[in-house]
Design a protein around this motif. Structure first.
Motif, PDB file in Angstrom:
ATOM      1  N   UNK A  11       0.667  -1.585  -0.298  1.00 29.89           N
ATOM      2  CA  UNK A  11      -0.289   0.334   0.005  1.00 29.89           C
ATOM      3  C   UNK A  11       0.911   1.339   0.086  1.00 29.89           C
ATOM      4  N   UNK A  12       1.940   1.349   0.677  1.00 31.84           N
ATOM      5  CA  UNK A  12       2.558   2.349   0.790  1.00 31.84           C
ATOM      6  C   UNK A  12       3.110   2.354  -0.517  1.00 31.84           C
ATOM      7  N   UNK A  13       4.244   1.306  -1.368  1.00 32.69           N
ATOM      8  CA  UNK A  13       4.376   1.139  -2.139  1.00 32.69           C
ATOM      9  C   UNK A  13       3.924   1.865  -3.114  1.00 32.69           C
ATOM     10  N   UNK A  14       2.762   1.602  -3.376  1.00 31.05           N
ATOM     11  CA  UNK A  14       1.675   1.836  -4.356  1.00 31.05           C
ATOM     12  C   UNK A  14       1.535   3.634  -4.032  1.00 31.05           C
ATOM     13  N   UNK A  15       1.707   3.987  -3.068  1.00 32.45           N
ATOM     14  CA  UNK A  15       1.363   5.712  -2.786  1.00 32.45           C
ATOM     15  C   UNK A  15       1.882   6.486  -2.887  1.00 32.45           C
ATOM     16  N   UNK A  16       3.261   6.183  -3.395  1.00 35.80           N
ATOM     17  CA  UNK A  16       4.963   6.317  -3.475  1.00 35.80           C
ATOM     18  C   UNK A  16       4.903   6.664  -5.219  1.00 35.80           C
ATOM     19  N   UNK A  17       4.253   5.579  -6.153  1.00 33.29           N
ATOM     20  CA  UNK A  17       4.018   5.006  -7.254  1.00 33.29           C
ATOM     21  C   UNK A  17       3.447   6.036  -7.594  1.00 33.29           C
ATOM     22  N   UNK A  18       2.389   6.260  -6.965  1.00 35.24           N
ATOM     23  CA  UNK A  18       1.438   7.293  -7.369  1.00 35.24           C
ATOM     24  C   UNK A  18       1.748   8.577  -7.590  1.00 35.24           C
ATOM     25  N   UNK A  19       2.514   8.854  -6.347  1.00 32.68           N
ATOM     26  CA  UNK A  19       3.036  10.445  -5.776  1.00 32.68           C
ATOM     27  C   UNK A  19       4.720  10.941  -7.449  1.00 32.68           C
ATOM     28  N   UNK A  20       4.379   9.571  -8.072  1.00 36.23           N
ATOM     29  CA  UNK A  20       5.654   9.976  -8.667  1.00 36.23           C
ATOM     30  C   UNK A  20       6.573   9.362  -8.207  1.00 36.23           C
ATOM     31  N   UNK A  21       7.227   8.617  -7.278  1.00 37.63           N
ATOM     32  CA  UNK A  21       8.132   8.312  -7.040  1.00 37.63           C
ATOM     33  C   UNK A  21       9.095   6.500  -7.983  1.00 37.63           C
ATOM     34  N   UNK A  22       9.605   6.375  -8.381  1.00 34.83           N
ATOM     35  CA  UNK A  22      10.673   5.035  -8.573  1.00 34.83           C
ATOM     36  C   UNK A  22      10.261   4.601  -8.205  1.00 34.83           C
ATOM     37  N   UNK A  23       9.780   3.127  -7.498  1.00 34.63           N
ATOM     38  CA  UNK A  23       9.409   2.404  -6.606  1.00 34.63           C
ATOM     39  C   UNK A  23      10.294   0.860  -6.790  1.00 34.63           C
ATOM     40  N   UNK A  24      10.823   0.631  -5.653  1.00 35.38           N
ATOM     41  CA  UNK A  24      11.167  -1.094  -5.831  1.00 35.38           C
ATOM     42  C   UNK A  24      10.113  -2.374  -4.879  1.00 35.38           C
ATOM     43  N   UNK A  25      10.189  -2.787  -5.324  1.00 35.78           N
ATOM     44  CA  UNK A  25       8.931  -4.099  -3.923  1.00 35.78           C
ATOM     45  C   UNK A  25       9.911  -4.873  -3.783  1.00 35.78           C
ATOM     46  N   UNK A  26      10.343  -5.163  -2.723  1.00 33.30           N
ATOM     47  CA  UNK A  26      10.977  -6.283  -2.180  1.00 33.30           C
ATOM     48  C   UNK A  26      10.469  -7.055  -1.345  1.00 33.30           C
ATOM     49  N   UNK A  27      10.589  -8.593  -1.842  1.00 32.15           N
ATOM     50  CA  UNK A  27       9.628  -9.410  -0.614  1.00 32.15           C
ATOM     51  C   UNK A  27      11.214 -10.185  -0.055  1.00 32.15           C
ATOM     52  N   UNK A  28      11.243 -10.358   1.408  1.00 35.81           N
ATOM     53  CA  UNK A  28      12.491 -10.867   1.638  1.00 35.81           C
ATOM     54  C   UNK A  28      11.614 -12.506   1.992  1.00 35.81           C
ATOM     55  N   UNK A  29      10.257 -12.457   2.374  1.00 36.06           N
ATOM     56  CA  UNK A  29       9.904 -13.428   3.334  1.00 36.06           C
ATOM     57  C   UNK A  29       9.311 -14.849   2.392  1.00 36.06           C
ATOM     58  N   UNK A  30      10.571 -15.634   3.036  1.00 35.03           N
ATOM     59  CA  UNK A  30      10.688 -17.251   2.206  1.00 35.03           C
ATOM     60  C   UNK A  30       8.967 -17.460   2.001  1.00 35.03           C
ATOM     61  N   UNK A  31       8.121 -17.165   2.733  1.00 41.65           N
ATOM     62  CA  UNK A  31       6.729 -17.469   3.243  1.00 41.65           C
ATOM     63  C   UNK A  31       5.978 -15.968   1.777  1.00 41.65           C
ATOM     64  N   UNK A  32       6.382 -16.088   0.338  1.00 45.83           N
ATOM     65  CA  UNK A  32       6.363 -14.847   0.019  1.00 45.83           C
ATOM     66  C   UNK A  32       4.651 -14.850  -0.298  1.00 45.83           C
TER      67      UNK A  32
END
Ligand SMILES: Nc1ncnc2c1ncn2[C@@H]1O[C@H](COP(=O)(O)OP(=O)(O)O)[C@@H](O)[C@H]1O
Ligand SMILES: [Mg+2]
Length: 327
Positions: A28-49
């Motif tokens: 949700x935070x990543x999407x909000x930032x992307x909407x605000x024009x930031x180029x965002x990468x979201x990385x999942x580090x949880x083996x239970x993706x």
């Protein structure tokens, strides 16, 4: 609070007890930032993706575009360990003599099962993605594994130092073995080694391996320094207003503090509404008493409450609606 952090930092980590909503709030935070024009990468580090599940598409180890300005990737621990060992193996094979191939192979096989190998490999991948993220993106959002695992990951240099030291020690044993094979008396005194550099192939090799391992160590030290730079990186603790997640949040906070990582905020997710009937109003009161269990440090953090949603949170549209609540 979340939008603020997403605007002011280059990397955000989301952590907390399993199931509290780390993936949901990170996305949700990543999407909000992307909407605000930031180029965002979201990385999942949880083996239970569950990042792919949330975005309703398969993600995996390669970086994929989720929407405009937003990219995602999932760290695959098994593949990462294999890659990590292959890289280590390549290095070892390149510097060890032919007759020690068996030794190297055995070392790698043992390493695969050794405690810390998984974490070392995941760490290495996080380090790479953080460097890549800081270079190619405005913001990197890490959706992390449940608290204990993540807190350990943040306690970085110690894990890596012992990993590198272990390699150096094992290598020294191999060195002695090689010396014995050749009928040489090999002096492992460092000063002596440096002085006689360039004369003995064993010494040359020793210095080469040492350099490679020390370079590796310095990479992880750089990572540690980045993680401790509060102007670049911040950690968001996600919790529910329930006894166990609240208690675990306090633990996580302490561990992060010990590791020197800035904690920028607290999200209380899945808060029951006060105006949706007696049942939920009762739950809400119970939640208030769970929140009373928060330590004064947790209470002092900038915080955001997110409501319990009536439906399932899945797909970009639903995430987008959730993101509207952050404003
Ligand atoms: N505010 C909310 N209201 C209702 N369901 C939620 C909320 N936040 C998360 N969920 C759901 O709870 C489950 C766990 O959330 P998730 O983000 O996957 O947690 P975690 O990553 O911490 O394990 C998911 O099914 C998700 O859709
Ligand atoms: Mg998750």
């Amino acid at each position: 609070m979340l939008l603020n952090l997403a605007q002011s930092r280059r990397a955000l980590f989301f952590g907390g007890k399993g199931g509290v909503g780390k993936t949901s709030v990170a996305s949700t935070t990543a999407l909000a930032a992307a909407r605000a024009g930031r180029r965002v990468l979201i990385v999942s580090t949880d083996p239970a993706h569950n990042l792919g599940h949330l975005w309703q598409r398969s993600i995996g180890a390669d970086i994929v575009e989720l929407r405009e300005n937003l990219y995602g990737t999932e760290i695959d621990p098994e593949a990462t360990v294999e890659e990590h060992l292959a890289a280590v193996g390549e290095t070892l094979y390149s510097v060890m003599p032919e007759n020690l191939r068996g030794e190297v192979k055995r070392h790698l096989e043992l390493s695969r099962q050794a405690p810390g190998t998984h974490e070392a490999a995941i760490l290495e991948r996080i380090a790479d993605l953080l460097v890549l993220g800081l270079r190619d993106f405005d913001l990197v959002v890490f959706d992390t594994a449940p608290s204990g695992h993540t807190a350990r990951l943040m306690a970085l240099p110690e894990i890596m130092n012992s990993w590198v030291e272990g390699l150096l020690r094992n290598r020294q044993k191999s060195e002695k073995f090689a010396a014995a094979v050749r009928g040489l008396e090999h002096d492992t005194n460092r000063d002596h080694l440096v002085e006689t550099r360039g004369q003995d192939p064993l010494i040359e090799r020793d210095l080469r391996i040492r350099r490679i391992l020390l370079r590796r160590q310095s990479r992880f030290e750089t990572l540690r320094d980045t993680l401790r730079d509060a102007s670049l990186v911040s950690f968001v603790i996600v919790t529910n207003a329930e006894r166990m997640p609240v208690l675990e949040s306090a633990q996580l906070y302490d561990q992060l503090k010990t590791a020197g990582v800035n904690v920028g905020g607290l999200v209380v997710n899945r808060r029951s509404p006060a105006d949706a009937g007696e049942f939920l109003a009762g739950r809400r009161e119970l939640e208030a008493s769970a929140l009373e269990l928060m330590t004064s440090e947790l209470k002092a953090l900038p915080s955001t409450e997110l409501p319990l949603l009536p439906g399932e949170l899945m797909g970009e549209q639903a995430i987008g609606k959730f993101a509207d609540l952050l404003a």
